[in-house]
Write a protein that holds these residues in place. Structure first.
Motif, mmCIF file in Angstrom:
data_model
loop_
_atom_site.group_PDB
_atom_site.id
_atom_site.type_symbol
_atom_site.label_atom_id
_atom_site.label_comp_id
_atom_site.label_asym_id
_atom_site.label_seq_id
_atom_site.Cartn_x
_atom_site.Cartn_y
_atom_site.Cartn_z
ATOM 1 N N ALA A 100 -17.285 7.760 1.151
ATOM 2 C CA ALA A 100 -16.512 6.429 0.797
ATOM 3 C C ALA A 100 -15.574 6.557 -0.344
ATOM 4 O O ALA A 100 -16.043 6.872 -1.499
ATOM 5 C CB ALA A 100 -17.220 5.196 1.076
ATOM 6 N N ILE A 101 -14.170 6.249 -0.253
ATOM 7 C CA ILE A 101 -13.513 6.226 -1.169
ATOM 8 C C ILE A 101 -13.193 4.615 -1.851
ATOM 9 O O ILE A 101 -12.620 3.734 -0.933
ATOM 10 C CB ILE A 101 -11.968 6.808 -0.867
ATOM 11 N N GLY A 102 -13.587 4.429 -3.061
ATOM 12 C CA GLY A 102 -13.798 2.965 -3.159
ATOM 13 C C GLY A 102 -12.262 2.580 -4.074
ATOM 14 O O GLY A 102 -11.179 3.133 -4.019
ATOM 15 N N PRO A 103 -12.383 1.389 -4.793
ATOM 16 C CA PRO A 103 -11.261 0.692 -5.044
ATOM 17 C C PRO A 103 -10.421 1.606 -6.187
ATOM 18 O O PRO A 103 -10.831 2.425 -7.116
ATOM 19 C CB PRO A 103 -11.657 -0.521 -6.215
ATOM 20 N N CYS A 104 -9.104 1.898 -5.880
ATOM 21 C CA CYS A 104 -8.323 2.816 -6.753
ATOM 22 C C CYS A 104 -6.935 2.290 -6.728
ATOM 23 O O CYS A 104 -6.695 1.438 -5.795
ATOM 24 C CB CYS A 104 -8.254 4.485 -6.244
ATOM 25 N N ILE A 105 -6.066 2.773 -7.653
ATOM 26 C CA ILE A 105 -4.635 2.261 -7.459
ATOM 27 C C ILE A 105 -3.973 2.621 -6.379
ATOM 28 O O ILE A 105 -4.033 3.786 -5.678
ATOM 29 C CB ILE A 105 -3.813 3.023 -8.734
ATOM 30 N N GLY A 106 -3.277 1.748 -5.743
ATOM 31 C CA GLY A 106 -2.581 1.729 -4.426
ATOM 32 C C GLY A 106 -1.323 2.539 -4.608
ATOM 33 O O GLY A 106 -0.665 2.376 -5.578
ATOM 34 N N GLN A 107 -0.557 3.119 -3.512
ATOM 35 C CA GLN A 107 0.487 3.758 -3.555
ATOM 36 C C GLN A 107 1.691 2.912 -3.907
ATOM 37 O O GLN A 107 2.612 3.312 -4.615
ATOM 38 C CB GLN A 107 0.998 4.312 -2.162
ATOM 39 N N ASP A 108 1.558 1.589 -3.640
ATOM 40 C CA ASP A 108 2.989 0.654 -3.799
ATOM 41 C C ASP A 108 2.927 0.612 -5.505
ATOM 42 O O ASP A 108 3.933 0.138 -6.074
ATOM 43 C CB ASP A 108 2.465 -0.748 -3.266
ATOM 44 N N ASN A 109 1.760 0.633 -6.020
ATOM 45 C CA ASN A 109 1.747 0.531 -7.671
ATOM 46 C C ASN A 109 1.672 1.853 -8.398
ATOM 47 O O ASN A 109 1.299 1.955 -9.766
ATOM 48 C CB ASN A 109 0.655 -0.499 -7.966
ATOM 49 N N TYR A 110 1.587 2.961 -7.796
ATOM 50 C CA TYR A 110 1.592 4.276 -8.389
ATOM 51 C C TYR A 110 2.745 4.932 -8.487
ATOM 52 O O TYR A 110 2.968 5.793 -7.800
ATOM 53 C CB TYR A 110 0.492 5.090 -7.920
ATOM 54 N N PRO A 130 -11.903 5.195 3.683
ATOM 55 C CA PRO A 130 -11.175 4.920 2.600
ATOM 56 C C PRO A 130 -11.076 3.278 2.673
ATOM 57 O O PRO A 130 -10.562 2.563 3.509
ATOM 58 C CB PRO A 130 -9.679 5.418 2.878
ATOM 59 N N LEU A 131 -11.507 2.473 1.427
ATOM 60 C CA LEU A 131 -11.698 1.357 1.534
ATOM 61 C C LEU A 131 -10.475 0.421 1.236
ATOM 62 O O LEU A 131 -10.510 -1.022 1.579
ATOM 63 C CB LEU A 131 -12.756 0.767 0.396
ATOM 64 N N GLU A 132 -9.161 1.131 0.841
ATOM 65 C CA GLU A 132 -7.769 0.336 0.722
ATOM 66 C C GLU A 132 -8.027 -0.735 -0.063
ATOM 67 O O GLU A 132 -7.368 -1.824 0.156
ATOM 68 C CB GLU A 132 -7.415 0.061 2.272
ATOM 69 N N LEU A 133 -8.722 -0.605 -1.091
ATOM 70 C CA LEU A 133 -8.628 -1.656 -2.290
ATOM 71 C C LEU A 133 -7.825 -1.282 -3.372
ATOM 72 O O LEU A 133 -8.288 -0.091 -4.248
ATOM 73 C CB LEU A 133 -10.020 -2.101 -2.976
ATOM 74 N N ASP A 134 -6.642 -1.879 -3.895
ATOM 75 C CA ASP A 134 -5.835 -1.749 -4.815
ATOM 76 C C ASP A 134 -6.394 -2.260 -6.276
ATOM 77 O O ASP A 134 -6.129 -3.425 -6.523
ATOM 78 C CB ASP A 134 -4.348 -2.002 -4.519
ATOM 79 N N THR A 135 -6.652 -1.353 -7.056
ATOM 80 C CA THR A 135 -7.103 -1.880 -8.427
ATOM 81 C C THR A 135 -6.171 -2.585 -9.207
ATOM 82 O O THR A 135 -6.069 -3.788 -9.908
ATOM 83 C CB THR A 135 -7.756 -0.755 -9.458
ATOM 84 N N TYR A 136 -4.780 -2.137 -9.092
ATOM 85 C CA TYR A 136 -3.747 -2.701 -9.828
ATOM 86 C C TYR A 136 -3.465 -4.183 -9.213
ATOM 87 O O TYR A 136 -3.002 -4.989 -9.935
ATOM 88 C CB TYR A 136 -2.367 -1.712 -9.852
ATOM 89 N N ALA A 137 -3.490 -4.211 -7.889
ATOM 90 C CA ALA A 137 -2.698 -5.243 -7.295
ATOM 91 C C ALA A 137 -3.741 -6.542 -7.194
ATOM 92 O O ALA A 137 -3.453 -7.747 -6.909
ATOM 93 C CB ALA A 137 -2.474 -5.129 -5.695
ATOM 94 N N LEU A 138 -5.069 -6.334 -7.550
ATOM 95 C CA LEU A 138 -6.288 -7.405 -7.696
ATOM 96 C C LEU A 138 -6.741 -7.612 -9.021
ATOM 97 O O LEU A 138 -7.878 -7.221 -9.166
ATOM 98 C CB LEU A 138 -7.268 -6.863 -6.610
ATOM 99 N N PRO A 139 -6.065 -7.973 -9.857
ATOM 100 C CA PRO A 139 -6.679 -8.423 -11.365
ATOM 101 C C PRO A 139 -7.844 -9.107 -11.475
ATOM 102 O O PRO A 139 -8.456 -9.144 -12.360
ATOM 103 C CB PRO A 139 -5.312 -8.936 -11.964
ATOM 104 N N ASP A 140 -8.101 -10.043 -10.721
ATOM 105 C CA ASP A 140 -9.183 -10.909 -10.423
ATOM 106 C C ASP A 140 -10.317 -10.312 -10.060
ATOM 107 O O ASP A 140 -11.762 -10.442 -10.210
ATOM 108 C CB ASP A 140 -9.058 -12.170 -9.651
#
Length: 256
Positions: free
Chosen positions: A158-168, A216-226
């Protein structure tokens, strides 16, 4: 406090204790407020220790936690017992077949990968930034797992929260590190720049290594500051420091 934590779990790893933790529910304050797990974030060590205790209680109570000194390397090590902080190996993946051990890595945009061959009783946690993934940390992790008796055909990842393509956003020099085959992980952005799909790239390395079951959990660290810490978001906002979230996996202790 454990019931206040933000824990994401993968259906592929449902038979082993694990979790990708967010920042909710911790006791750290300031720029790194929340469940800050890293020792290099300028955080109060007592607060980091309290955060770690809460996470262990939520994932695998009474387990011993083993985490490496991460250096963006391709290196993986086998863990058979917990080491002192001063003796932590410089590596970016940890592997074990010992029940009662909880393996962990910290991230703040890089991709955390949790892996398990439940039949063999072998688990691993890897820190896969672009440099580590490109250098072979996924392959090194699998090699260590197989040396202990795991088989690629049985491993789930499983691939956890990481920066998403839209923000990388990356530039031309960055792109030169990658092969023509890897171009599918880039989309054109502003002039001279591209958006890089780190999660997709890590998934492709897993697939190439023979892992068929990937979540792939598809969680974008950059886009989810909370929910998550992000190095790039902290840099863009001018924050003095940034926190690190944890990803943990273990084997249940054997009850006599």
């Amino acid at each position: 406090m454990a019931d206040q934590l933000d824990i994401t779990r993968s259906h592929l790893l449902a038979d082993v204790p694990h979790g990708f933790l967010g920042r909710a529910g911790g006791v750290s304050t300031g720029d790194v407020a929340g469940l800050q797990f890293g020792q290099g974030a300028g955080d109060d060590p007592a607060r980091v220790a309290a955060n770690r205790r809460s996470a262990i209680a939520a994932i695998q109570p009474d387990a011993e936690l083993a985490m490496p000194y991460q250096v963006h390397s391709p290196d993986a090590v086998v863990v058979r017992e917990v080491w002192d902080d001063a003796d932590r190996p410089r590596a970016d993946a940890v592997v074990t077949d010992r029940p009662g051990l909880l393996l962990g890595v910290v991230t703040a945009d890089c991709a955390p990968v949790l892996l398990a061959d439940s039949q063999a009783g072998i688990v691993a946690a890897a820190h896969a930034g672009w440099r580590g993934a490109h250098g072979g940390v996924i392959e090194s992790t699998l090699e260590m797992m197989e040396k202990l008796g795991a088989e690629a055909s049985r491993i789930a990842a499983a691939i956890g929260p990481c920066i998403g393509q839209d923000n990388y956003e990356v530039d031309a020099p960055f792109r030169t590190h990658f092969s023509v085959e890897d171009e599918r992980h880039f989309i054109a952005g502003r002039q001279g720049h591209w958006q890089f799909d780190l999660e997709g790239y890590v998934a492709s390395r897993l697939q190439s290594a023979g892992i068929a079951r990937i979540d792939p959990l598809e969680l974008d660290t950059y886009a989810l500051p909370d929910r998550f810490y992000s190095f790039r978001r902290a840099t863009h906002s001018g924050a003095a420091n940034y926190g690190r979230q944890a990803s943990l996996i273990g084997l249940p202790a054997i009850v006599a």
